[in-house]
Structures are given as structure tokens and as C-alpha cells.
Design an enzyme around this catalytic site. Structure first.
Site, short mmCIF file in Angstrom:
data_model
loop_
_atom_site.label_atom_id
_atom_site.label_comp_id
_atom_site.label_asym_id
_atom_site.label_seq_id
_atom_site.Cartn_x
_atom_site.Cartn_y
_atom_site.Cartn_z
NE ARG A 189 -3.26 -10.32 5.46
CZ ARG A 189 -2.06 -9.89 5.06
NH1 ARG A 189 -1.31 -10.65 4.28
NH2 ARG A 189 -1.61 -8.71 5.42
N PRO A 238 6.12 -7.04 7.01
CG PRO A 238 8.24 -6.69 7.88
CD PRO A 238 7.12 -7.68 7.86
CD GLU A 239 2.43 -3.84 2.13
OE1 GLU A 239 2.46 -3.72 0.90
OE2 GLU A 239 1.39 -3.65 2.81
CE LYS A 241 4.94 -9.11 1.41
NZ LYS A 241 3.68 -9.45 2.08
#
Length: 270
Positions: A258, A2-3, A52
Site C-alpha cells: 500500500r 471504505p474505512e 470494515k
């Protein structure tokens, strides 16, 4: 993972449902059981997020520090809470509501001093009103690391994940592979301001939309995007599809472990 907007939404929902009243705290899975016993029947006095990381404050005892990681999830429901099933790390409940946390990377009870240490190792968060982009700029402007990698470094900037990273660089017309020290202060200020708006929209809406009105499906006469990760975006997960602005195929590569997405025409080198 989750951001940052997700954690700020969680902080707000915990505050709305449980803030200011004693709550029942348990850890059916077990690892948090000792801490849960100390917190049980204490009042939840404050909640906040930094990047986060989620913090649930119990003034009489300390703070629950949560990092969801890749697999963590929170589920809210109306009371009475059902019998716990499966790997349930933390349950906070009243007669009217409950919140179940499963699969987090971190769920620990920490002191105020330990909480401050977590904040000190994190970069500024565009969603925190007491933060500015100055500290991040100081690190970015001296770095030979790519802007794409720096935006994902939580020690430099907190809360930005792969979607916001790709989208803000597209919206600002910046090559993601340029070194941080090549970025101008005006360009950095544009990134910070844009992230502040986009991430606040994410907190409000619960998903990520980054496309300007003139490029939305209704305006362009195109099909809406179908993706469980969010709403309308310019380049994220649109590899080899035509750019919504110029029509050039969107590029992708693995960058610092990524997936990176960008439009070579709208985000030219230099």
C-alpha cells in the site's frame, strides 16, 4: 476501500430507516436470492459494525454479513423503490425507503455463532464503546513488523485504512517504519485515543478531516484540499508537497503493498 467510520454510518442509517419493522428483502442479481426469501417480511431488529464489517440482524432468522471490499456501495433512497437495474446484490425496502447494495466482497446470511467467529478474528475497533486498545497493544508490543503495517492489519486493529493510518502516525509524530515492539505503551495509548476521536468525527461528518484548527486553510491562508477521498489531511496523498507543519516535502513509498505517506522531519526515525 471504505474505512471503518463508513460502516458505522451505514449501520446507523439502516437502523434509522428500517429498524424494528418488517422489510422487503430481495436479491435481483441472484446470488443472495435464497437467503433473501428467508428474510423477506421479517423485522430488522439490530444493526452494528466491527471494523470494515457490517451486520444487519433479523432475530427470527440470523444476520446479513456485509464486507464492501474495494467496489461495494450502498445507496439509500425514498420509496417507492425503482425497478432494479444492473448488478444489484441486495435490496431492503419499505413503502417509504429503500437501500441497494452493489458489488460487495461479502454478502451472506450467517448465524449468531458464525457472527461471533467473525468478531473473534478481528482486532478491537476504536468506534465500538465496548472495545479498548489492550488486545491490539499485546500483539503490537511483541511484533517486529512495522507500526504502519500493523495498523492496517485487521486482525490487530479493526477499521483503520490507509488514510487514518498515515494521519494518526503523523499527528503522533511517529516513524511509520519503526517496529511495533519499539513503540512505548504511552505512544500506543496516544494512537488509540487519537483514532477514537478522528474516527468518531468521521462518523459524524461523513468524511475524514485530520488537520488541527491552526493548520486549516483559513488559518494558514492556503487553498483548500481538493480530493474526492476526504477533507483536510496532513500527509495522505500529499507526496512531495510541503508539510503543513514544517515545510519539508512529504515522502511516499510502497509499504506492504500500500502507498505510505509521512513527513521525515516531523516523524524522524527513532
Amino acid at each position: 476501500m471504505p474505512e471503518g467510520h463508513t460502516l458505522h454510518r451505514l449501520a446507523a442509517e439502516y437502523r434509522q430507516l428500517f429498524g424494528g419493522e418488517p422489510v422487503r428483502v430481495s436479491s435481483p442479481q441472484g446470488p443472495f436470492a435464497a437467503a433473501a426469501r428467508r428474510l423477506d417480511n421479517q423485522a430488522l431488529t439490530s444493526t452494528e459494525a466491527h471494523g470494515k464489517h457490517l451486520f444487519l440482524g433479523f432475530a427470527a432468522v440470523g444476520w446479513i454479513h456485509v464486507h464492501l471490499g474495494l467496489y461495494g456501495k450502498v445507496r439509500f433512497g425514498d420509496g417507492p423503490a425503482p425497478a432494479p437495474v444492473g448488478q444489484l446484490r441486495l435490496r431492503i425496502a419499505t413503502d417509504d425507503h429503500y437501500a441497494d447494495l452493489r458489488g460487495p466482497t461479502t454478502c451472506e446470511l450467517i448465524s449468531e455463532v458464525e457472527k461471533k467467529a467473525v468478531h473473534q478474528r478481528l482486532g478491537p475497533d476504536p468506534l465500538r464503546p465496548d472495545h479498548t486498545g489492550d488486545a491490539a497493544w499485546q500483539r503490537i508490543s511483541r511484533s517486529g513488523t512495522t507500526v504502519a503495517a500493523l495498523l492496517m492489519d485487521q486482525k490487530v486493529l479493526s477499521g483503520v485504512g490507509n488514510i487514518y493510518r498515515a494521519e494518526v502516525l503523523f499527528r503522533q509524530g511517529l516513524d511509520p517504519r519503526m517496529p511495533g515492539r519499539s513503540l512505548s505503551r504511552a505512544q500506543w495509548d496516544g494512537i488509540w485515543a487519537d483514532l477514537t476521536v478522528l474516527m468518531r468525527d468521521g462518523v459524524r461528518d461523513g468524511w475524514i478531516d485530520t488537520v488541527r484548527p491552526e493548520h486549516m486553510p483559513q488559518a494558514m491562508g492556503r487553498a483548500a484540499r481538493e480530493d474526492a477521498h476526504g477533507g483536510e489531511v496532513y500527509v495522505y496523498r500529499r507526496a512531495h508537497q510541503p508539510c503543513l507543519v514544517c515545510g519539508h516535502p512529504v515522502s511516499t513509498e510502497t509499504h506492504a503493498g500500500r502507498n505510505l505517506f509521512w513527513c521525515p522531519a516531523c516523524q524522524p526515525p527513532g
